[in-house]
Write a protein that holds these residues in place. Structure first.
Motif, PDB file in Angstrom:
ATOM      1  N   LEU A   1       0.649  -0.906  -0.371  1.00 29.50           N
ATOM      2  CA  LEU A   1      -0.414   0.117   0.223  1.00 29.50           C
ATOM      3  C   LEU A   1       1.023   1.182  -0.011  1.00 29.50           C
ATOM      4  N   LEU A   2       2.068   0.743   0.508  1.00 29.32           N
ATOM      5  CA  LEU A   2       2.710   1.976   1.266  1.00 29.32           C
ATOM      6  C   LEU A   2       4.229   1.428   0.395  1.00 29.32           C
ATOM      7  N   PRO A   3       5.199   3.075   0.034  1.00 30.09           N
ATOM      8  CA  PRO A   3       6.566   2.548  -1.066  1.00 30.09           C
ATOM      9  C   PRO A   3       6.740   2.462   0.532  1.00 30.09           C
ATOM     10  N   SER A   4       7.439   3.235   1.466  1.00 29.83           N
ATOM     11  CA  SER A   4       7.883   3.324   2.169  1.00 29.83           C
ATOM     12  C   SER A   4       7.608   5.152   3.236  1.00 29.83           C
ATOM     13  N   ALA A   5       7.723   4.166   5.043  1.00 33.32           N
ATOM     14  CA  ALA A   5       7.071   5.636   6.021  1.00 33.32           C
ATOM     15  C   ALA A   5       8.546   5.883   6.225  1.00 33.32           C
ATOM     16  N   THR A   6       9.244   6.853   4.939  1.00 33.56           N
ATOM     17  CA  THR A   6       9.441   7.873   4.852  1.00 33.56           C
ATOM     18  C   THR A   6       9.214   8.922   3.653  1.00 33.56           C
ATOM     19  N   GLU A   7       8.325   7.822   2.802  1.00 33.43           N
ATOM     20  CA  GLU A   7       7.839   8.586   1.522  1.00 33.43           C
ATOM     21  C   GLU A   7       6.471   8.706   2.271  1.00 33.43           C
ATOM     22  N   PHE A   8       6.416   8.117   3.105  1.00 29.45           N
ATOM     23  CA  PHE A   8       5.115   8.779   3.390  1.00 29.45           C
ATOM     24  C   PHE A   8       5.025   9.496   4.355  1.00 29.45           C
ATOM     25  N   HIS A   9       6.062  10.155   5.101  1.00 32.92           N
ATOM     26  CA  HIS A   9       6.875  11.251   6.018  1.00 32.92           C
ATOM     27  C   HIS A   9       6.438  13.243   4.645  1.00 32.92           C
ATOM     28  N   GLY A  10       7.311  12.454   4.146  1.00 30.32           N
ATOM     29  CA  GLY A  10       7.444  13.512   2.944  1.00 30.32           C
ATOM     30  C   GLY A  10       6.092  14.258   2.085  1.00 30.32           C
ATOM     31  N   LEU A  11       5.402  13.325   2.522  1.00 27.55           N
ATOM     32  CA  LEU A  11       4.178  13.577   1.725  1.00 27.55           C
ATOM     33  C   LEU A  11       3.146  13.856   2.198  1.00 27.55           C
ATOM     34  N   TYR A  12       2.864  12.827   3.407  1.00 23.06           N
ATOM     35  CA  TYR A  12       2.000  13.424   4.604  1.00 23.06           C
ATOM     36  C   TYR A  12       2.458  13.650   5.958  1.00 23.06           C
ATOM     37  N   GLY A  13       2.933  13.348   6.109  1.00 21.19           N
ATOM     38  CA  GLY A  13       3.482  13.317   7.652  1.00 21.19           C
ATOM     39  C   GLY A  13       3.508  15.314   7.863  1.00 21.19           C
ATOM     40  N   LEU A  14       2.890  14.672   9.670  1.00 21.43           N
ATOM     41  CA  LEU A  14       2.622  17.200   9.895  1.00 21.43           C
ATOM     42  C   LEU A  14       3.848  17.740  10.317  1.00 21.43           C
ATOM     43  N   THR A  15       4.117  19.084   9.613  1.00 23.13           N
ATOM     44  CA  THR A  15       4.969  19.560  10.080  1.00 23.13           C
ATOM     45  C   THR A  15       4.917  20.344  10.155  1.00 23.13           C
ATOM     46  N   HIS A  16       5.492  21.969  11.174  1.00 21.27           N
ATOM     47  CA  HIS A  16       4.825  23.259  11.562  1.00 21.27           C
ATOM     48  C   HIS A  16       4.374  23.939   9.821  1.00 21.27           C
ATOM     49  N   GLU A  17       5.747  23.505   9.116  1.00 20.00           N
ATOM     50  CA  GLU A  17       5.664  24.153   7.822  1.00 20.00           C
ATOM     51  C   GLU A  17       4.428  24.100   7.040  1.00 20.00           C
ATOM     52  N   ARG A  18       3.756  22.462   7.062  1.00 22.83           N
ATOM     53  CA  ARG A  18       2.945  22.478   6.118  1.00 22.83           C
ATOM     54  C   ARG A  18       1.722  22.648   7.011  1.00 22.83           C
ATOM     55  N   LEU A  19       1.599  23.042   8.345  1.00 20.71           N
ATOM     56  CA  LEU A  19       0.696  23.162   8.658  1.00 20.71           C
ATOM     57  C   LEU A  19       0.386  24.704   9.430  1.00 20.71           C
ATOM     58  N   LYS A  20       1.204  25.965   8.102  1.00 22.54           N
ATOM     59  CA  LYS A  20       0.660  26.821   8.096  1.00 22.54           C
ATOM     60  C   LYS A  20      -0.356  27.074   7.549  1.00 22.54           C
ATOM     61  N   ALA A  21      -0.348  26.284   6.089  1.00 24.98           N
ATOM     62  CA  ALA A  21      -2.141  26.058   5.910  1.00 24.98           C
ATOM     63  C   ALA A  21      -3.592  26.035   6.261  1.00 24.98           C
ATOM     64  N   ALA A  22      -3.393  26.043   7.580  1.00 24.68           N
ATOM     65  CA  ALA A  22      -4.259  25.388   8.353  1.00 24.68           C
ATOM     66  C   ALA A  22      -4.303  26.791   9.269  1.00 24.68           C
ATOM     67  N   LYS A  23      -5.780  26.550   9.943  1.00 26.64           N
ATOM     68  CA  LYS A  23      -5.901  28.106  10.713  1.00 26.64           C
ATOM     69  C   LYS A  23      -4.903  28.075  11.504  1.00 26.64           C
ATOM     70  N   PRO A  24      -4.413  29.413  11.775  1.00 29.18           N
ATOM     71  CA  PRO A  24      -3.006  29.449  13.207  1.00 29.18           C
ATOM     72  C   PRO A  24      -3.488  29.065  14.498  1.00 29.18           C
TER      73      PRO A  24
END
Lengths: 174, 321
Positions: free
Chosen positions: B247-270
């Motif tokens: 289902l998944l190439p690897s956990a690392t690739e998953f993190h690269g695409l869908y892992g929650l980081t502060h940077e990505r959370l900037k899209a959400a409300k503050p």
């Protein structure tokens, strides 16, 4: 049923109850008032304002201590119990609006002791309507009245959210 | 058809799923949970509501947190708790599920808390109890297969209400392994009923069930679009132990695409909160920096979970909501 078309003035009864409690607080200023939800809390807050020392007021909601839980379930509106300070070793005045079967007082005592061991507990009520099912008596009482089983004596506050709201009695057939 | 969770009068006597619960029932459970919060703050962390009752924790699948919080909840209600680790018990010797239940009923059980790897196992127990006329015994689903985990759903709703006040107008995103997640299903049903404005599921195509839109959710393959203007972000654990195929190439690739980081959370409300049902895989579905930040409410979820489980147990035992 006695003629109760004109029910006594609850506000005057609270003043009388506060007056009868005044010597207790003069003798033991560390005494704590604990009201039983909901009416008892209103009365305890009012009494605290009327006494010169403005003693601290706590509250107990006995929903988790009722003896009829398995028949009646949980009340939908359980209020948080707030015992304001350590009651261990302190005298406590438990305040309720109506003393009837005594089961509420039993539950309140059980709950109180889960917060600590008070030196003494005395019971102050606005009305004692008779009909006791447990060996419990009020130490301070503003109004003694004998009511039949189907009578429902209720204290209301208007507006209900206002601590200074008007307290009145109502009586109906349950 | 009669909802198996309800008795003939419509009272909730078992908790199998958040699906089918009315807004009033959910709200009543959340309100009851709120009243139990204070009990755990006291020196005497116990009330006598379930004194004399026997609660059996039947865990056919391992779970430390859920089993422990159910045990604590039952003990704080003064019940006696018996923990059965079914993977090392008579089941392993060939006893059927319903024979186990009959034996525990013969020991005068009052409540079963059931975790099972098969979807529907708690329903089977409820049907059996109903058929054999034992309507005074209550069943709580503590997670069945991919189907449902209603107490987790309830504690998530409690957490959201605690931080956001209300569900009206809320945008909520569930991120990651939706396919294997009974938590996601429980959250989605509850959020729909409670009136959340939008519910998004975000993840790779292989980890999102094909028919999920039927539940009334938006599907996003892209994390940024899924997080846009979100009030609540729920990261889900990547359930690698349930993944049988590629289902998944690897956990690392998953993190690269869908892992929650502060940077990505900037899209959400503050002021968006970040939730996770645990156990979390740091560096896979969630960055450590996010998990340890003030916006993460993962540990309060655990605390609220005890109060919510106390609420569920007392509402069921007390004749229902």
């Amino acid at each position: 049923m006695p003629d109760l078309k004109k029910l006594p003035d609850a506000e005057q009864q609270i003043m009388a109850l506060a007056e009868s409690l005044r010597p207790v607080f003069e003798r033991a200023p560390e005494t704590v008032l604990i009201g039983v939800f909901t009416g008892g809390v209103w009365i305890a807050e009012r009494i605290s304002q009327l006494l010169p020392s403005h003693p601290p007021v706590g509250s107990v909601d006995i929903s988790f201590y009722r003896d009829d839980f398995s028949e009646r379930g949980l009340s939908p509106n359980v209020q948080p119990t707030t015992v304001p300070l350590d009651i261990a070793g302190k005298p406590v005045i438990l305040v309720d609006d109506v003393l009837y079967t005594g089961r509420t007082t039993r539950a309140a005592l059980n709950e109180l002791f889960d917060y600590g061991r008070p030196s003494t507990v005395q019971l102050a009520v606005l009305a004692d309507r008779g009909g006791r099912q447990l060996p419990i008596a009020a130490d301070f009482c503003a109004w003694r009245v004998s009511l039949p089983e189907n009578a429902n004596l209720v204290l209301t506050r208007t507006p209900v959210d206002d601590p200074k709201g008007q307290l009145t009695w109502s009586l109906d057939d349950a | 058809m009669l909802d198996p969770q309800l008795d003939a009068d419509g009272n909730l006597i078992h908790l199998l799923s958040t699906e089918g619960l009315s807004k009033e029932q959910l709200t009543r459970l959340l309100d009851t949970g709120a009243s139990f919060i204070g009990v755990s703050d006291r020196d005497m962390k116990k009330v006598p509501l379930l004194r004399g009752k026997s609660v059996f924790n039947l865990f056919f699948e391992n779970s430390t947190r859920t089993r422990t919080t159910f045990e604590i909840a039952a003990k704080r209600l003064s019940a006696d708790v018996i923990n059965l680790n079914m993977s090392t018990s008579s089941t392993a010797k060939g006893e059927t599920l319903l024979d186990t239940v009959d034996n525990l009923c013969a020991m005068h059980a009052d409540m079963f808390v059931v975790r099972h790897e098969s979807s529907g196992a708690p329903h089977l127990i409820v049907d059996h109890l109903r058929r054999t006329g034992r309507n005074d015994i209550h069943v709580i689903n503590a997670g069945d297969g991919r189907h449902s985990h209603p107490t987790q759903g309830l504690l998530d709703m409690y957490t959201i209400r605690h931080y956001k006040g209300d569900f009206e107008g809320l945008n909520v995103a569930l991120i990651g392994d939706i396919l294997h997640s009974r938590v996601a299903r429980s959250d989605i049903h509850a959020l729909k009923t409670l009136g959340a404005a939008s519910i998004r599921v975000v993840g790779p195509q292989t980890l999102i069930p094909t028919d999920i839109e039927a539940l009334g959710v938006e599907v996003h393959r892209d994390l940024e679009s899924g997080l846009k203007d979100c009030d609540v972000v729920i990261a889900l654990r990547l359930q690698r132990e349930r993944m049988t195929g590629a289902l998944l190439p690897s956990a690392t690739e998953f993190h690269g695409l869908y892992g929650l980081t502060h940077e990505r959370l900037k899209a959400a409300k503050p002021d968006a909160i970040v939730m996770h049902p645990g156990p979390m895989n740091r560096g896979v579905e969630i960055d450590s920096a996010v998990a340890d930040s003030p916006r993460a409410v993962i540990l309060p979820q655990v605390t609220f979970g005890i109060a919510m489980r106390m609420a569920v147990m007392s509402v069921l035992a007390g004749g229902g909501a």
